[in-house]
Design a protein around this motif. Structure first.
Motif, PDB file in Angstrom:
ATOM      1  N   LYS A 175      -6.980  93.750 -40.651  1.00 55.95           N
ATOM      2  CA  LYS A 175      -7.890  92.628 -40.426  1.00 55.95           C
ATOM      3  C   LYS A 175      -7.184  91.298 -40.634  1.00 55.95           C
ATOM      4  N   HIS A 176      -6.108  91.337 -41.417  1.00 57.16           N
ATOM      5  CA  HIS A 176      -5.386  90.112 -41.723  1.00 57.16           C
ATOM      6  C   HIS A 176      -4.295  89.803 -40.691  1.00 57.16           C
ATOM      7  N   SER A 177      -4.099  90.722 -39.741  1.00 55.48           N
ATOM      8  CA  SER A 177      -3.063  90.521 -38.730  1.00 55.48           C
ATOM      9  C   SER A 177      -3.601  89.669 -37.586  1.00 55.48           C
ATOM     10  N   ASP A 178      -2.810  88.723 -37.135  1.00 60.19           N
ATOM     11  CA  ASP A 178      -3.218  87.870 -36.024  1.00 60.19           C
ATOM     12  C   ASP A 178      -2.928  88.523 -34.673  1.00 60.19           C
ATOM     13  N   TYR A 179      -2.226  89.633 -34.681  1.00 62.69           N
ATOM     14  CA  TYR A 179      -1.847  90.294 -33.439  1.00 62.69           C
ATOM     15  C   TYR A 179      -2.269  91.759 -33.471  1.00 62.69           C
ATOM     16  N   ASN A 180      -2.808  92.207 -32.353  1.00 64.99           N
ATOM     17  CA  ASN A 180      -3.273  93.582 -32.220  1.00 64.99           C
ATOM     18  C   ASN A 180      -2.072  94.493 -31.958  1.00 64.99           C
ATOM     19  N   MET A 181      -1.794  95.395 -32.893  1.00 63.33           N
ATOM     20  CA  MET A 181      -0.638  96.274 -32.758  1.00 63.33           C
ATOM     21  C   MET A 181      -0.773  97.169 -31.535  1.00 63.33           C
ATOM     22  N   ASN A 182      -1.988  97.620 -31.254  1.00 63.52           N
ATOM     23  CA  ASN A 182      -2.199  98.479 -30.090  1.00 63.52           C
ATOM     24  C   ASN A 182      -1.828  97.760 -28.797  1.00 63.52           C
ATOM     25  N   LYS A 183      -2.158  96.475 -28.732  1.00 58.03           N
ATOM     26  CA  LYS A 183      -1.836  95.694 -27.536  1.00 58.03           C
ATOM     27  C   LYS A 183      -0.329  95.477 -27.435  1.00 58.03           C
ATOM     28  N   ILE A 184       0.321  95.251 -28.562  1.00 59.64           N
ATOM     29  CA  ILE A 184       1.775  95.078 -28.555  1.00 59.64           C
ATOM     30  C   ILE A 184       2.454  96.368 -28.107  1.00 59.64           C
ATOM     31  N   VAL A 185       1.988  97.513 -28.624  1.00 63.92           N
ATOM     32  CA  VAL A 185       2.564  98.801 -28.209  1.00 63.92           C
ATOM     33  C   VAL A 185       2.377  99.001 -26.711  1.00 63.92           C
ATOM     34  N   PHE A 186       1.206  98.669 -26.206  1.00 64.30           N
ATOM     35  CA  PHE A 186       0.949  98.778 -24.767  1.00 64.30           C
ATOM     36  C   PHE A 186       1.889  97.871 -23.978  1.00 64.30           C
ATOM     37  N   THR A 187       2.046  96.639 -24.469  1.00 63.60           N
ATOM     38  CA  THR A 187       2.926  95.668 -23.808  1.00 63.60           C
ATOM     39  C   THR A 187       4.365  96.159 -23.770  1.00 63.60           C
ATOM     40  N   VAL A 188       4.860  96.634 -24.901  1.00 64.53           N
ATOM     41  CA  VAL A 188       6.240  97.131 -24.981  1.00 64.53           C
ATOM     42  C   VAL A 188       6.405  98.380 -24.132  1.00 64.53           C
ATOM     43  N   SER A 189       5.398  99.262 -24.144  1.00 63.92           N
ATOM     44  CA  SER A 189       5.479 100.511 -23.381  1.00 63.92           C
ATOM     45  C   SER A 189       5.597 100.249 -21.888  1.00 63.92           C
TER      46      SER A 189
END
Length: 247
Positions: A175-189
């Motif tokens: 909740k304290h993260s400003d970036y969605n890890m799932n979206k980053i993983v999708f972006t990198v993938s």
């Protein structure tokens, strides 16, 4: 007044792009490992793509593309790893462009974890299918690899890696993260699929005249490890940037 503001913004963006390019060059020159395939240094393991992806996410897709293409050209002049091929420059540019496009234009409410699950499932099936097609993996008398029994540890490790790929984004995103890890993983993938697995593999077949199957299995396997690792590092850096901007 508006012109001065625009100039300052442009200057800041250029400076930041230069920093990302410099980071990419240092990581590639100092920390790159070549793995020969068929006597050719076809597989390169490094973290040089991370600053390029960050440039697209932070500065926008156009700046990301220019940063990626510039980094490849400068790197070739500083430390050529083989003959110059413009296709690799294009792929490097796309490494900056695609994350910028995905992160800027995709919706926030998309179920990225579901998309990541589909991606890793397809990648897993493709990887196993490639080995079966090449005759390296057979199920005639138990699981065999190139005529020898495949150690169960490798099978367990493969499925453990798939689970890690799916679980880490959920665990790291807070909740304290400003970036969605799932979206980053999708972006990198998506970026790695298009640039590393598809384009660079195809360009290697053109450059060295070998079939695509000579490169594809190792490149797919490498991305199993690199995509989650890239994602973790990118989220950590983005959150650090965000904290600096707030302070």
């Amino acid at each position: 007044m508006r012109n001065n503001t625009a100039q300052k913004f442009t200057s800041l963006k250029i400076v930041r792009a230069g920093l990302f390019i410099a980071m990419s060059l240092v990581l590639k020159v100092m920390f790159e490992v070549y793995i020969p395939l068929g006597g050719i240094p076809a597989l390169r393991i490094n973290f040089a793509s991370i600053p390029l992806m960050l440039s697209g996410i932070v500065l926008g897709p156009a700046t990301g593309f220019l940063a990626g293409a510039s980094a490849d050209l400068i790197n070739f002049m500083v430390k050529p790893g083989g003959p110059f091929f413009p296709g690799f420059t294009l792929a490097s540019g796309l490494t900056g462009l695609l994350p910028g496009l995905i992160y800027k234009y995709t919706k926030k409410d998309i179920n990225y974890n579901f998309l990541n699950t589909i991606f890793i499932s397809l990648l897993s099936v493709s990887f196993v299918s490639i080995f079966i097609y090449q005759g390296l993996l057979t199920f005639d008398n138990g699981i065999m690899y190139n005529g020898n029994s495949l150690n169960p540890i490798y099978i367990a490790g493969f499925f453990a890696l798939v689970l890690i790929y799916l679980i880490i984004p959920i665990k790291i995103t807070s909740k304290h993260s400003d970036y969605n890890m799932n979206k980053i993983v999708f972006t990198v993938s998506v970026t790695q699929l298009i640039t590393s697995i598809i384009l660079n593999t195809y360009f290697l077949t053109i450059l060295y005249g070998k079939g695509i199957m000579a490169w594809l299995p190792a490149r797919v396997l490498t991305n199993f490890f690199m995509i989650p690792l890239y994602s973790i590092i990118i989220v950590a850096i983005l959150n650090a940037f965000k904290k600096l901007e707030k302070s």
